[in-house]
Design an enzyme around this catalytic site. Structure first.
Site, PDB file in Angstrom:
ATOM      1  N   HIS A  12       0.828  -1.209   0.000  1.00  0.00           N
ATOM      2  CA  HIS A  12       0.000   0.000   0.000  1.00  0.00           C
ATOM      3  C   HIS A  12       0.857   1.252   0.000  1.00  0.00           C
ATOM      4  O   HIS A  12       0.487   2.262  -0.592  1.00  0.00           O
ATOM      5  CB  HIS A  12      -0.950  -0.027   1.197  1.00  0.00           C
ATOM      6  CG  HIS A  12      -2.171  -0.860   0.931  1.00  0.00           C
ATOM      7  ND1 HIS A  12      -2.902  -1.472   1.904  1.00  0.00           N
ATOM      8  CD2 HIS A  12      -2.779  -1.170  -0.231  1.00  0.00           C
ATOM      9  CE1 HIS A  12      -3.915  -2.123   1.361  1.00  0.00           C
ATOM     10  NE2 HIS A  12      -3.857  -1.961   0.053  1.00  0.00           N
ATOM     11  N   ARG A  61     -16.587   7.514 -12.592  1.00  0.00           N
ATOM     12  CA  ARG A  61     -16.841   6.085 -12.293  1.00  0.00           C
ATOM     13  C   ARG A  61     -17.700   6.031 -11.033  1.00  0.00           C
ATOM     14  O   ARG A  61     -17.209   6.284  -9.932  1.00  0.00           O
ATOM     15  CB  ARG A  61     -15.520   5.346 -12.070  1.00  0.00           C
ATOM     16  CG  ARG A  61     -14.690   5.157 -13.342  1.00  0.00           C
ATOM     17  CD  ARG A  61     -13.460   4.287 -13.044  1.00  0.00           C
ATOM     18  NE  ARG A  61     -12.853   3.762 -14.255  1.00  0.00           N
ATOM     19  CZ  ARG A  61     -11.764   4.268 -14.834  1.00  0.00           C
ATOM     20  NH1 ARG A  61     -11.174   5.324 -14.332  1.00  0.00           N
ATOM     21  NH2 ARG A  61     -11.273   3.704 -15.936  1.00  0.00           N
ATOM     22  N   ARG A  64     -21.041   8.087 -15.686  1.00  0.00           N
ATOM     23  CA  ARG A  64     -21.266   6.767 -16.272  1.00  0.00           C
ATOM     24  C   ARG A  64     -22.244   5.989 -15.399  1.00  0.00           C
ATOM     25  O   ARG A  64     -22.078   5.939 -14.169  1.00  0.00           O
ATOM     26  CB  ARG A  64     -19.941   6.007 -16.359  1.00  0.00           C
ATOM     27  CG  ARG A  64     -20.161   4.562 -16.785  1.00  0.00           C
ATOM     28  CD  ARG A  64     -18.886   3.853 -17.081  1.00  0.00           C
ATOM     29  NE  ARG A  64     -18.156   3.480 -15.880  1.00  0.00           N
ATOM     30  CZ  ARG A  64     -16.968   2.883 -15.910  1.00  0.00           C
ATOM     31  NH1 ARG A  64     -16.371   2.643 -17.072  1.00  0.00           N
ATOM     32  NH2 ARG A  64     -16.348   2.556 -14.807  1.00  0.00           N
ATOM     33  N   ASN A  72      -9.745   0.595 -22.371  1.00  0.00           N
ATOM     34  CA  ASN A  72      -9.305  -0.541 -21.531  1.00  0.00           C
ATOM     35  C   ASN A  72     -10.086  -1.794 -21.908  1.00  0.00           C
ATOM     36  O   ASN A  72      -9.519  -2.857 -22.166  1.00  0.00           O
ATOM     37  CB  ASN A  72      -9.519  -0.239 -20.042  1.00  0.00           C
ATOM     38  CG  ASN A  72      -8.896   1.068 -19.627  1.00  0.00           C
ATOM     39  OD1 ASN A  72      -7.944   1.527 -20.244  1.00  0.00           O
ATOM     40  ND2 ASN A  72      -9.430   1.690 -18.594  1.00  0.00           N
ATOM     41  N   ARG A 125      -8.083  -8.347 -19.079  1.00  0.00           N
ATOM     42  CA  ARG A 125      -7.262  -7.240 -18.587  1.00  0.00           C
ATOM     43  C   ARG A 125      -6.757  -7.466 -17.162  1.00  0.00           C
ATOM     44  O   ARG A 125      -5.850  -6.792 -16.689  1.00  0.00           O
ATOM     45  CB  ARG A 125      -8.013  -5.906 -18.685  1.00  0.00           C
ATOM     46  CG  ARG A 125      -9.275  -5.836 -17.868  1.00  0.00           C
ATOM     47  CD  ARG A 125     -10.139  -4.657 -18.251  1.00  0.00           C
ATOM     48  NE  ARG A 125      -9.924  -3.491 -17.405  1.00  0.00           N
ATOM     49  CZ  ARG A 125     -10.741  -2.459 -17.301  1.00  0.00           C
ATOM     50  NH1 ARG A 125     -11.853  -2.431 -18.021  1.00  0.00           N
ATOM     51  NH2 ARG A 125     -10.493  -1.448 -16.521  1.00  0.00           N
ATOM     52  N   CYS A 175     -11.998   7.829 -22.993  1.00  0.00           N
ATOM     53  CA  CYS A 175     -11.893   7.922 -21.526  1.00  0.00           C
ATOM     54  C   CYS A 175     -11.138   6.732 -20.953  1.00  0.00           C
ATOM     55  O   CYS A 175     -10.985   6.632 -19.737  1.00  0.00           O
ATOM     56  CB  CYS A 175     -13.263   8.065 -20.881  1.00  0.00           C
ATOM     57  SG  CYS A 175     -14.346   6.671 -21.233  1.00  0.00           S
TER      58      CYS A 175
HETATM   59  C1  PEP Z   1     -12.480   1.459 -20.178  1.00  0.00           C
HETATM   60  O1  PEP Z   1     -12.908   0.302 -20.271  1.00  0.00           O
HETATM   61  O2  PEP Z   1     -11.608   1.939 -20.920  1.00  0.00           O
HETATM   62  C2  PEP Z   1     -13.023   2.346 -19.144  1.00  0.00           C
HETATM   63  C3  PEP Z   1     -12.731   3.622 -19.107  1.00  0.00           C
HETATM   64  O3  PEP Z   1     -13.799   1.766 -18.186  1.00  0.00           O
HETATM   65  P1  PEP Z   1     -13.226   0.936 -16.936  1.00  0.00           P
HETATM   66  O4  PEP Z   1     -11.737   1.015 -16.992  1.00  0.00           O
HETATM   67  O5  PEP Z   1     -13.804   1.582 -15.724  1.00  0.00           O
HETATM   68  O6  PEP Z   1     -13.763  -0.426 -17.196  1.00  0.00           O
HETATM   69 MG    MG Z   2     -14.668  -0.290 -19.159  1.00  0.00          MG
END
Ligand code: PEP
Ligand code: MG
Length: 853
Positions: free
Chosen positions: A477, A584, A620, A737, A748, A785
């Site tokens: 941490h 978020r 979102r 992402n 991921r 984003c």
């Molecule tokens: C993404 O998927 O790029 C995104 C911004 O959403 P999250 O990372 O919160 O899944």
């Molecule tokens: Mg996402």
């Protein structure tokens, strides 16, 4: 040692109860880190990790042996059996230091008489372990039956019985232990039983009165103690035994079994369990390190937070808070401990309310640990034994921290620091030690054995330019906090750090994993020059960050920030963000046992909108499920959670929750500052369903102003049908992402493929290009984003592909604005076209490194 006398005939059929000689944690001999004891070479028995400082007699008898250094004693009972108690491991080496025998060889003793007093803290410091084997020295004539499960134990509690072998028949162990129900299972949780599943287990068992434990490799822990469960280091694929005892044992066992079998939203195939990351791998520099400085003055470490710092060393070590070993009676000390815990809980909750990002979740984790049943039980036992509140808390925490270090799992070992942090903070409240900010002279590089999260948060941030620690790990941490504070830091440097005197010049190249101690004047000057260039570039970017962002040839590109809290919003505004391209909202929904109300949501969204001072805020809709399970949503275990019920699909499965969130967003004033964005869209029909809800709620609330509704492009399906979506959406924003994960079919969150997931892969770039073209066909704008918008190498390509809004992390906004302002659209387009023709992500990165505006 006198051999036992065989007096079996005299006790045929009788059992002799043996009491615990120590207060502490009862466990199995296998846990003793010494092969002689663990292999039962000397005899069978149990082990106790002591939390008290007094060894008492386990049964009436005679002291048949007392070791000269006072660390071990043997009691012979009238029936001939002998019980050996050996305080700690390798404690003979202490030559009596810390041990005060209270009896002599040959003394007649009664159960409960004090045999040896010892200084637990001194032994913890000096010996490899304090765990104490309690052995029946000879097993030919006696059978030993455990009468108490692993867990907290108080001196004097019965722990096992001895039965003469001739009398064994008809006295099975179960008679003494009662009915314990057991079940073995394989753990199907991808990340094992870490903090969140452990907390869920505690919650699931809250309505049962049965005592329930989980055991791995013979070591059992109270299932209601998240900290205790962490110390088991349970990983995907491990076999565990769950057991329950008590009136509702069967129901408790069934509930726990079903919960673990469900995978708790993190289901994975136990057969695919990866090997644990050994501690040694992380701590390699420590293991190799000597206590001597190398001749070139360069020490290697592990990067906890990248960056460059030049300054002078300052040793950092807070003195241990002193506590009285004994208290003023159990009632007083228990009340003191409760009051201190309540006060710390209040402080932690206040700190969490003002924190954001990793800082917030670390504080919340400490808050949860404060209520850990295992710690509380152990502390209460010690208090009952006469300990002061502070001593009891310390002796409850330390063995658990040591157990986390001993799991062999680097990540769990790093959590031990959190335990010690919590120990210190409770003691600080109890003893009235002030939590003052820690100040240092300008240009300080802190040099420490270890640094605790709360100490790092309390540092005077103006003058400390970086820190280096002897121990620690890169995912601790403290490392996460340092990265979020932008403070260069190296961990695991090793004992040579002790040789660095206060005031020594240091070059801390945390990116290059090197600490240069006392460099020569020329090297120091070069490092200072490098730092000056970096600092000047950052300062110029920050100074210019207040202006609206345009490319060098005047094309408007909005640079927004991704947010998760009000504190993020304030940081974003200070850094020149022109709005938020992604709020978020999951932070409001996770780590709680019920869904937030409309009023709670409205208050949170409003505080963030207000902090943005009128700038647009793209909220979102809840993106829960998949890698972000919420405890109160019974989303069934899924084979492929990333392809299952997540994002807007959860909203459709729980329509009231979706409607509540839309109602809360529409309640934020002024109406229209908030735009709504829908995650995980795969087709236009989903967008239509959300629009229908939005229109209905707007009508019910009498809102006539337009509220923009956008689509997050995270699936290849959304990217290739961007034109269809843009015909009905107000804007598109690419979540790179998830788009990368789905385009490349690489999870991921899976470390095995992490090295290959790159948003600059040509396939992802082509999907981005297609999205921008689809949106443009209907005159709609496209933003990004996902984390590609925070990657300076990616930004010129994104602008060249037609992205008009970049939503980055708040800290990097000035840099992104400076980068865009230096570009012309023509340059960016040519660069993007070349990137689209690259064969691999690596080729794109090479191209991007060579690009300059
Ligand atoms: C993404 O998927 O790029 C995104 C911004 O959403 P999250 O990372 O919160 O899944
Ligand atoms: Mg996402």
């Amino acid at each position: 040692m006198t051999p036992p006398t065989n007096k079996i005939d005299g006790i045929a059929g009788a059992s002799i109860a043996i009491g615990a000689p120590l207060t502490g944690w009862l466990t199995v001999l296998d846990e003793v880190p010494d092969a002689v004891f663990a292999s039962r070479m000397l005899g069978d028995g149990v082990a106790i990790d002591p939390t008290g400082d007094c060894l008492v007699c386990p049964c009436d008898g005679e002291v048949s042996a007392l070791n000269a250094s006072g660390h071990a004693v043997t009691i012979r009972i009238a029936e001939g059996a002998e019980i050996l108690m050996h305080i700690g491991i390798d404690t003979v080496a202490l030559a009596g230091r810390g041990f005060t025998p209270c009896v002599r060889q040959g003394d007649r003793v009664k159960r409960g008489d004090v045999l040896i007093r010892f200084d637990l803290d001194a032994i913890v410091q000096a010996a490899p372990a304090v765990v104490t084997p309690v052995l029946l020295l000879e097993t030919d004539h006696f059978t030993l039956a455990r009468t108490r499960d692993n867990g907290p134990v108080k001196a004097g509690d019965d722990i096992f019985t001895l039965t003469a072998k001739a009398a064994e028949a008809g006295t099975p162990a179960e008679t003494a232990t009662g009915a314990t129900l057991e079940r073995a299972l394989l753990v199907p949780l991808a990340h094992g039983i870490h903090a969140r599943p452990a907390a869920r287990i505690k919650e699931a068992l809250s309505g049962f009165s049965a005592s329930v434990s989980i055991a791995k490799a013979g070591k059992a822990m109270n299932a209601r103690s998240p900290v205790g469960l962490l110390t088991l280091g349970i990983r995907l694929g491990d076999e565990v035994t769950i057991s329950a005892q008590g009136p509702d044992a069967a129901e408790a066992l069934a509930t726990l079994g079903a919960l673990i079998d469900s995978g708790m939203g993190e289901k994975a195939d136990p057969a695919s369990a990866p090997k644990a990351q050994p501690v040694a791998q992380v701590a390699a520099p420590v293991a190799q390190g000597t206590a001597v400085l190398p001749t070139d003055g360069k020490l290697a470490g592990v990067t906890a937070s990248p960056g460059l710092a030049v300054g002078q060393a300052r040793a950092f070590r807070l003195p241990e808070i002193q506590v009285a070993p004994t208290g003023q009676g159990a009632a007083v000390e228990q009340a003191r401990l409760e009051a201190a815990r309540a006060e710390l809980a209040r402080r932690l909750e206040a700190e969490a309310a003002h924190a954001s990002g990793p800082q917030k979740s670390i504080i919340q984790a400490h808050r949860a640990m404060l209520d850990d049943d295992g710690l509380l039980e152990a502390a209460s036992l010690s208090i009952g034994d006469g300990a002061s509140a502070g001593h009891a808390w310390r002796t409850a925490v330390r063995p658990q921290a040591a157990a986390l270090r001993a799991t062999g799992d680097a990540h769990l070992a790093e959590r031990a620091d959190d335990m010690l942090d919590l120990e210190r903070r409770v003691l600080a409240v109890l003893e009235g030690v002030a939590d003052e900010p820690l100040s240092f002279p300008p240009g300080t590089v802190l040099v420490a054995e270890d640094l605790l999260p709360s100490q790092l948060m309390a540092l005077d941030k103006e003058n400390v330019v970086g820190f280096v620690v002897e121990r620690g790990g890169p995912t601790s941490h403290v490392a996460i906090l340092a990265a979020s504070m932008g403070l260069p830091a190296l961990v695991a440097i090793g004992p040579a750090l002790h040789q660095v005197a206060d005031g020594t010049d240091l070059i801390l190249d945390a990116t290059g994993c090197t600490l240069h101690v006392a460099p020569d004047a020329a090297t120091l000057a070069t490092a200072r020059d490098r730092l000056a260039v970096i600092t000047a570039r950052r300062a110029a970017a920050k100074a210019a960050a207040g202006k609206p962002c345009h490319t060098a040839d005047g094309v408007r590109i909005e640079v927004f920030a991704n947010l998760g809290s009000e504190a993020d919003a304030k940081q974003a505004v200070a850094n020149g963000a022109e709005g938020s391209g992604l709020l978020r909202t999951e932070f409001l929904f996770l780590e709680r046992s019920t869904a937030p109300t409309v009023a709670e949501q409205t208050a949170d969204y409003q505080s963030i909108a207000t902090a943005l001072e009128g700038r647009p805020l793209i909220v979102r809709l809840l993106d829960i499920g998949g890698d972000k399970p919420a405890p109160y949503l019974p989303i069934p275990a899924e084979e492929n959670p990333a392809l299952g019920l997540r994002g807007i699909r959860v909203g459709f499965a729980y329509p009231a929750m979706l409607e509540d969130q839309i109602r809360a967003i529409l309640s934020v004033q002024p109406v229209g500052q908030c735009r709504i964005m829908v995650p995980m869209i795969a087709g236009v029909d989903e967008l239509r369903r959300v629009r229908a809800v939005l229109d209905r709620v707007r009508a019910e609330m009498g809102i006539t102003d337009k509220v923009e509704l956008g689509v997050m492009v995270e699936t290849p399906a959304a990217a290739v049908t961007a034109d269809l979506l843009a015909a009905e959406a107000d804007f598109l924003s690419i979540g790179t992402n998830d788009l990368t994960q789905y385009a490349l079919a690489m999870d991921r969150g899976n470390a095995a493929v992490a090295g290959s997931i790159d948003g600059l892969h040509p396939s992802v770039l082509r999907l981005i290009a297609q999205t921008c073209q689809g949106a443009a066909r209907h005159g709609k704008w496209t933003g990004v984003c996902g984390s590609l918008a925070s990657d300076p190498l990616a930004v010129p390509i994104l602008v060249g592909l037609g992205v008009a809004e970049l939503s980055a992390t708040p800290a990097i906004v000035p840099e992104i604005k400076a980068l865009v302002s230096a570009l012309t659209l023509e340059q960016a387009r040519a660069h993007a076209a070349a990137a689209l023709e690259c064969a691999t992500a690596a080729d794109v990165r090479t191209l991007a490194r060579g690009f300059s505006a």
